[in-house]
Design a protein around this motif. Structure first.
Motif, mmCIF file in Angstrom:
data_model
loop_
_atom_site.group_PDB
_atom_site.id
_atom_site.type_symbol
_atom_site.label_atom_id
_atom_site.label_comp_id
_atom_site.label_asym_id
_atom_site.label_seq_id
_atom_site.Cartn_x
_atom_site.Cartn_y
_atom_site.Cartn_z
ATOM 1 N N SER A 13 -7.261 1.387 4.518
ATOM 2 C CA SER A 13 -8.858 0.182 5.440
ATOM 3 C C SER A 13 -9.486 -1.000 5.058
ATOM 4 C CB SER A 13 -9.427 0.989 6.044
ATOM 5 O OG SER A 13 -8.400 2.178 7.561
ATOM 6 N N ALA A 14 -10.152 -0.112 3.770
ATOM 7 C CA ALA A 14 -10.966 -1.437 2.830
ATOM 8 C C ALA A 14 -10.259 -2.405 2.716
ATOM 9 C CB ALA A 14 -11.871 -0.352 1.823
ATOM 10 N N GLN A 15 -9.363 -2.164 1.777
ATOM 11 C CA GLN A 15 -8.214 -3.340 1.718
ATOM 12 C C GLN A 15 -7.571 -3.720 2.456
ATOM 13 O OE1 GLN A 15 -5.276 -1.775 -0.560
ATOM 14 N NE2 GLN A 15 -4.360 -4.082 -1.812
ATOM 15 N N LEU A 16 -7.502 -3.409 3.397
ATOM 16 C CA LEU A 16 -6.633 -4.005 4.071
ATOM 17 C C LEU A 16 -7.884 -5.308 5.102
ATOM 18 C CD1 LEU A 16 -4.791 -1.659 5.942
ATOM 19 C CD2 LEU A 16 -3.907 -3.600 5.298
ATOM 20 N N ALA A 17 -8.815 -4.843 5.417
ATOM 21 C CA ALA A 17 -9.335 -5.611 5.989
ATOM 22 C C ALA A 17 -10.411 -6.641 4.857
ATOM 23 C CB ALA A 17 -11.244 -4.668 5.956
ATOM 24 N N ALA A 18 -10.472 -6.596 4.072
ATOM 25 C CA ALA A 18 -10.534 -8.032 2.686
ATOM 26 C C ALA A 18 -9.590 -8.844 3.001
ATOM 27 C CB ALA A 18 -10.852 -7.241 1.490
ATOM 28 N N LYS A 19 -8.089 -7.813 2.835
ATOM 29 C CA LYS A 19 -7.404 -9.150 2.964
ATOM 30 C C LYS A 19 -6.958 -9.891 4.362
ATOM 31 C CE LYS A 19 -4.850 -7.498 -0.938
ATOM 32 N NZ LYS A 19 -3.522 -6.608 -1.350
ATOM 33 N N PHE A 20 -7.517 -8.808 5.243
ATOM 34 C CA PHE A 20 -6.864 -9.301 6.467
ATOM 35 C C PHE A 20 -7.975 -10.604 7.010
ATOM 36 C CE2 PHE A 20 -5.304 -7.742 10.883
ATOM 37 C CZ PHE A 20 -3.714 -8.113 10.003
ATOM 38 N N ALA A 40 0.935 -1.011 -0.215
ATOM 39 C CA ALA A 40 -0.031 -0.264 0.140
ATOM 40 C C ALA A 40 0.888 1.409 0.162
ATOM 41 C CB ALA A 40 -0.609 -0.104 1.091
ATOM 42 N N ILE A 41 1.560 1.170 0.853
ATOM 43 C CA ILE A 41 3.134 2.624 0.928
ATOM 44 C C ILE A 41 3.215 2.917 -0.829
ATOM 45 C CG2 ILE A 41 5.329 3.043 1.840
ATOM 46 C CD1 ILE A 41 4.474 1.314 4.244
ATOM 47 N N GLN A 70 -10.862 -5.826 12.340
ATOM 48 C CA GLN A 70 -11.176 -4.452 12.928
ATOM 49 C C GLN A 70 -9.999 -3.729 14.186
ATOM 50 O OE1 GLN A 70 -12.695 -2.133 10.561
ATOM 51 N NE2 GLN A 70 -10.383 -1.248 11.870
ATOM 52 N N LYS A 71 -10.041 -4.920 14.971
ATOM 53 C CA LYS A 71 -9.678 -4.092 16.462
ATOM 54 C C LYS A 71 -7.730 -4.716 15.997
ATOM 55 C CE LYS A 71 -10.502 -2.872 20.054
ATOM 56 N NZ LYS A 71 -11.022 -2.053 20.394
ATOM 57 N N ALA A 72 -7.330 -5.513 15.216
ATOM 58 C CA ALA A 72 -6.063 -6.095 14.830
ATOM 59 C C ALA A 72 -5.472 -5.144 14.180
ATOM 60 C CB ALA A 72 -5.973 -7.351 14.059
ATOM 61 N N ASN A 107 0.779 15.714 12.909
ATOM 62 C CA ASN A 107 1.734 15.024 13.102
ATOM 63 C C ASN A 107 1.636 12.972 12.923
ATOM 64 O OD1 ASN A 107 3.555 16.695 14.413
ATOM 65 N ND2 ASN A 107 2.694 16.768 16.581
ATOM 66 N N ASP A 108 0.147 13.406 12.736
ATOM 67 C CA ASP A 108 0.004 11.763 11.811
ATOM 68 C C ASP A 108 -1.231 11.747 10.500
ATOM 69 O OD1 ASP A 108 -2.631 12.730 12.614
ATOM 70 O OD2 ASP A 108 -3.676 11.392 13.280
ATOM 71 N N ALA A 109 -0.434 12.692 9.906
ATOM 72 C CA ALA A 109 -1.059 13.149 8.528
ATOM 73 C C ALA A 109 -0.152 12.457 8.093
ATOM 74 C CB ALA A 109 -0.333 14.151 7.900
ATOM 75 N N ALA A 110 0.280 11.685 7.448
ATOM 76 C CA ALA A 110 0.829 10.180 6.384
ATOM 77 C C ALA A 110 0.038 9.008 7.277
ATOM 78 C CB ALA A 110 1.909 9.924 7.076
ATOM 79 N N THR A 111 -0.335 8.827 8.405
ATOM 80 C CA THR A 111 -0.735 7.068 9.162
ATOM 81 C C THR A 111 -1.972 7.724 8.647
ATOM 82 O OG1 THR A 111 1.289 7.436 10.749
ATOM 83 C CG2 THR A 111 -1.624 5.715 11.457
ATOM 84 N N GLN A 112 -3.000 9.044 9.333
ATOM 85 C CA GLN A 112 -4.241 9.084 8.453
ATOM 86 C C GLN A 112 -4.700 9.028 7.087
ATOM 87 O OE1 GLN A 112 -6.864 9.972 10.457
ATOM 88 N NE2 GLN A 112 -5.749 9.206 12.328
ATOM 89 N N TYR A 113 -3.309 9.067 6.613
ATOM 90 C CA TYR A 113 -4.049 8.913 4.872
ATOM 91 C C TYR A 113 -3.850 7.250 4.525
ATOM 92 C CZ TYR A 113 -2.496 8.645 0.345
ATOM 93 O OH TYR A 113 -2.396 8.077 -1.344
ATOM 94 N N PHE A 114 -2.802 6.893 5.352
ATOM 95 C CA PHE A 114 -3.171 5.895 4.811
ATOM 96 C C PHE A 114 -4.083 5.304 5.335
ATOM 97 C CE2 PHE A 114 -0.338 1.789 6.073
ATOM 98 C CZ PHE A 114 -0.063 1.774 4.920
ATOM 99 N N LYS A 115 -4.192 5.298 6.393
ATOM 100 C CA LYS A 115 -5.550 4.481 7.253
ATOM 101 C C LYS A 115 -6.473 4.771 6.380
ATOM 102 C CE LYS A 115 -8.302 4.604 11.337
ATOM 103 N NZ LYS A 115 -8.566 5.225 12.716
#
Length: 244
Positions: free
Chosen positions: A151-158, A121-122, A201-203, A139-147
């Protein structure tokens, strides 16, 4: 006349210089202290995220990575907390403990598989995204963008990983036993939340929490910038922030 000839020669050299030569010159200027290019900023941010996701995944995938971290520890789902309370009140506290332990073991197991998903994803982050994130006010702009974008793709794969992990560590068995025991208690409202989706989701939330901590560390702690590129890019961000 000599000045004119020399000037003309210099122009010709610049006009006909190869891209490789110009790139080398740009590299020298960059090292001399000129502001980092947009490409450098993108590379720096991606490197920071790779460091952050790698560190976060490694910590959470270790034994007690979730269970021993109160910030990300997975408890009974909110709608099932009354189940836990009731089980403990009727002497089934060890069963409730087994459920919580197994949920966190599943998340720890799945976190091992998270790193390549995040790395993939990165790599999709654009240069414009990177520049905006680096010079933004969060200060968490990159993390928020990443999230936001993954998120949807991660959930589907995770989710399949979590489902498999839940079975492997016994969470499904403990959960089924807990729900069956609870639903047998007179006068209770039967309940059975979707365990797979909840733990997935919690993970993911736990991973993002760790990544945000890594990003904040790199943004605010100079010693955490472990490479020359990180030092250069985030140093430039520090300068811009000081001017605001």
């Amino acid at each position: 006349m000599k000045i004119i000839i020399r000037t003309t020669s210099l122009v010709c050299i610049l006009l006909f210089a190869s891209c490789e030569t110009l790139n080398q010159a740009a590299g020298v200027l960059s090292q001399a202290g000129i502001n980092p290019s947009a490409t450098e900023i993108a590379l720096g941010l991606k490197q920071a995220l790779e460091v952050g996701t790698g560190n976060g995944s490694d910590r959470l995938s270790a034994k007690d990575g979730f269970l021993g971290n109160l910030a990300v520890k997975i408890l009974f789902p909110p709608e099932a907390q009354k189940v836990e309370k009731t089980l403990r009140s009727v002497g089934l506290g060890s069963l409730a403990d087994n459920v919580i332990t197994s949920l966190n073991r599943a998340a720890e197991d799945a976190a091992t598989e998270a790193k390549p998903i995040f790395v993939s994803a990165i790599k999709q982050m654009t240069i414009n995204d990177a520049v905006n994130i680096l010079l933004g006010n969060q200060n968490d702009a990159a993390t928020q963008y990443f999230k936001r974008v993954t998120s949807a793709q991660l959930a589907a794969k995770f989710n399949p990983i979590i489902t498999n992990s839940l079975g492997k560590v016994g969470a499904t068995k403990y959960w089924s036993t807990a729900m069956t025991s609870y639903n047998k208690i007179p006068l209770v409202t039967k309940i059975n939340p979707d365990l797979d989706d909840y733990v997935t989701q919690k993970a993911i939330d736990g991973l993002f929490y760790e990544i945000a901590g890594e990003e904040l560390k790199i943004r605010t702690n100079i010693s955490a910038r472990s490479t020359t590129l990180l030092q250069r890019v985030f140093g430039y961000a520090d300068q811009n922030k000081a001017k605001q």
